[in-house]
Enzyme design. Sequence first.
Site, mmCIF file in Angstrom:
data_model
loop_
_atom_site.group_PDB
_atom_site.id
_atom_site.type_symbol
_atom_site.label_atom_id
_atom_site.label_comp_id
_atom_site.label_asym_id
_atom_site.label_seq_id
_atom_site.Cartn_x
_atom_site.Cartn_y
_atom_site.Cartn_z
ATOM 1 N N GLU A 524 0.831 -1.210 0.000
ATOM 2 C CA GLU A 524 0.000 0.000 0.000
ATOM 3 C C GLU A 524 0.868 1.264 0.000
ATOM 4 O O GLU A 524 0.572 2.229 -0.701
ATOM 5 C CB GLU A 524 -0.970 0.006 1.186
ATOM 6 C CG GLU A 524 -1.950 -1.174 1.236
ATOM 7 C CD GLU A 524 -2.725 -1.399 -0.052
ATOM 8 O OE1 GLU A 524 -2.877 -0.455 -0.848
ATOM 9 O OE2 GLU A 524 -3.185 -2.540 -0.272
ATOM 10 N N ASP A 588 3.481 -4.761 -5.454
ATOM 11 C CA ASP A 588 3.861 -6.082 -4.913
ATOM 12 C C ASP A 588 5.374 -6.196 -4.780
ATOM 13 O O ASP A 588 5.892 -6.647 -3.755
ATOM 14 C CB ASP A 588 3.361 -7.203 -5.835
ATOM 15 C CG ASP A 588 1.890 -7.540 -5.603
ATOM 16 O OD1 ASP A 588 1.330 -7.104 -4.585
ATOM 17 O OD2 ASP A 588 1.309 -8.250 -6.454
HETATM 18 ZN ZN LIG Z 1 -2.745 -2.545 -4.584
#
Ligand SMILES: [Zn+2]
Length: 684
Positions: A524, A588
């Site tokens: 995030e 990621d």
């Molecule tokens: Zn995301």
Amino acid sequence: MFKSRIIAVFIIGLLTAWSRGLWAQEKSGEDRGKTSAVRFSPDLLDKDIDPCNDFYGYACSKWIAANPIPADRPGWGRFNELAERGEYIVRDILEKAAVERAGRSAAEQKIGDHYASCMDETAIEKAGSKPLDNDLGSIAALHSKKDLTREIVRLHREGTGVLFDFDSGSDFKNASQIIAQLDQGGLGLPDRDYYFKDDPKSIELREKYVAHVQKMFQLLGDDAGKAAAEAKVVMEIETGLAKGALDQTSRRDPQKIYHKMSKQELAALDADFDWNSYFEGVGAPTFDSLNVVEPDFIKQMRTVLDGHSLEDWKTYLRWHVVHSNAAILPATFVNEDFEFFGKTLQGTKELRPRWKRCVSFADGELGEAIGQIYVQQTFGAEGKERALAMVEAIEKALHEDIESRPWMGEETKKQALSKLAAITNRIGYPDKWRDYSTLEIVRGDAFGNSQRANQHELARRLNKIGKPLDKRDWPYPPMTVNASYNPTQNNITFPAGILQPPFYDNQADDAMNFGGIGAVIGHELTHGFDDQGSQFDADGNLRNWWTADDKKNFDERTSCIRDEYAGFVAVDDLKLNGKLTLGENTADNGGLRLAYMALLSTLAGKEPAPIDGLTAEQRFFLGWANVWCQNRTDALARMLVTVDPHSPGKYRVNGTVSNMPEFREAFHCAAKAPMANQNACRVW
Ligand SMILES: [Zn+2]
């Protein structure tokens, strides 16, 4: 109904946000989901697979074999296991609240009666299609195309999405202010691309969609011939609207979805539509300017409006009334809706049990009233403290990472660090709960409850227009298993629902927790610095803070990730869209690395004794893989390539670890092993 307004333009979550038919996403079986949290166990590892060849297979193949997709689901993964445990908790809350007794609080009355009404199938069957009479009568009474505006107002207020979408949102270039926002809408299929793709599978899907629309008209009492002609009209109108709509990849580009203009400028796009009557009718406060997300859509909408007769438009509106409300009508409607949207589109075999559908509806319509009780029962102060400590550790890692990036100049680094310092963290549940006091929930009136809830929600959102941004407002209720970053608010949100095993486990070692929730936190945070988030500054404004050279270096690095993922196959010969998934893949990769750095700094040079024969480094990567084990139907995998900015679990694991030399070292992989990407990509 159950229109998912949480998918505002620009909340960047961790999971697929596509949720037309929440009912089609949960798992069946009364006995399932009551099991305690599924924790990591070395027994889950497939010793026949070399982690250096296929890490996802090594970590997940046993789980995949042991967890086939339940009949009432299009896919199943670790997220779903966790979400299902939450459903049982919510059901208990709703069942208790549904018992009519003296002393129920106002919130208990609302959530309890909402759930009881939804569960009352006898009453719903008895009412038949009668609840639609008001809407259908109003449509039938239209005398001229001029009357359409009034009807669109009425339907939008009830939550039926016809023609376009009207909402509020942050002004991208003045993010502390909320402005009106006019967007594309009015389609029955999940995305504009569905109307134009010309491969055999897409053509077949369109034929089945038209057949479904025809059947829904027949359920309203039209004969087969008339219904077939009506379905053809619906397809023509929706295809016309889709022509003006932006595709999902373009919608990730903030420059392409920001067109602030005055009401006069809007009128120039379509002078014949009575915009003032619409804005007033729908209950918006007065305003001077608004964001027209895609001006070409408004122009195209006029072409389509002029190109069809009033009778055609009545047909289109009738379809959307029955389509939008199908899930809360008698079983014949529910089943036909499921046949297309559940079975054909997503490959789900069976409809979810009623209680699960009713839990989803209640979550969607009264989420924070339920959430308030949910957090009292499940979320302690300790969970919040430990989660905050991890967020701080990972923010520190990102700080160090930005400082040490060789491709970024000092000026840009300064800006990036000030953006990082400005990020605020929202953990567990909102500081201020939504107020449902003016929403009337009547026991025995499931249909009316839903319409009133939609009306209440639209009024709440439109009421923000012209006001300063309220950062206390959350995009989803606290039992949600997800997390998000909002670039216009520059904040991250971690609801109580995700702060549980397998993401976060009080009983697990740091390595497992940093690989799980730690990498999610890093994911995030990285969104603030991915291809999209990097275009917004510390205050959430769309403003370039990059030097030209640094921006060029950044673009080179993200294009490495784009090309890597564009080579991955999702299903059959269908590959991932490298551009659509770029932001999530960057997040990621960055998130996993940041969590790894934070773990090393927590360990402070001390190597803990292996657990179950696995080193801390190995357990870290297993913690990551563990949360992404999943099964999907081919139909769902195919659909998500078009609409989902996230990669499938397999590539969220193998795509990231193969970019990290630290992974190779942890598992002693040969230099040319498949999990050792020869052209390793790295942004953060
Ligand atoms: Zn995301």
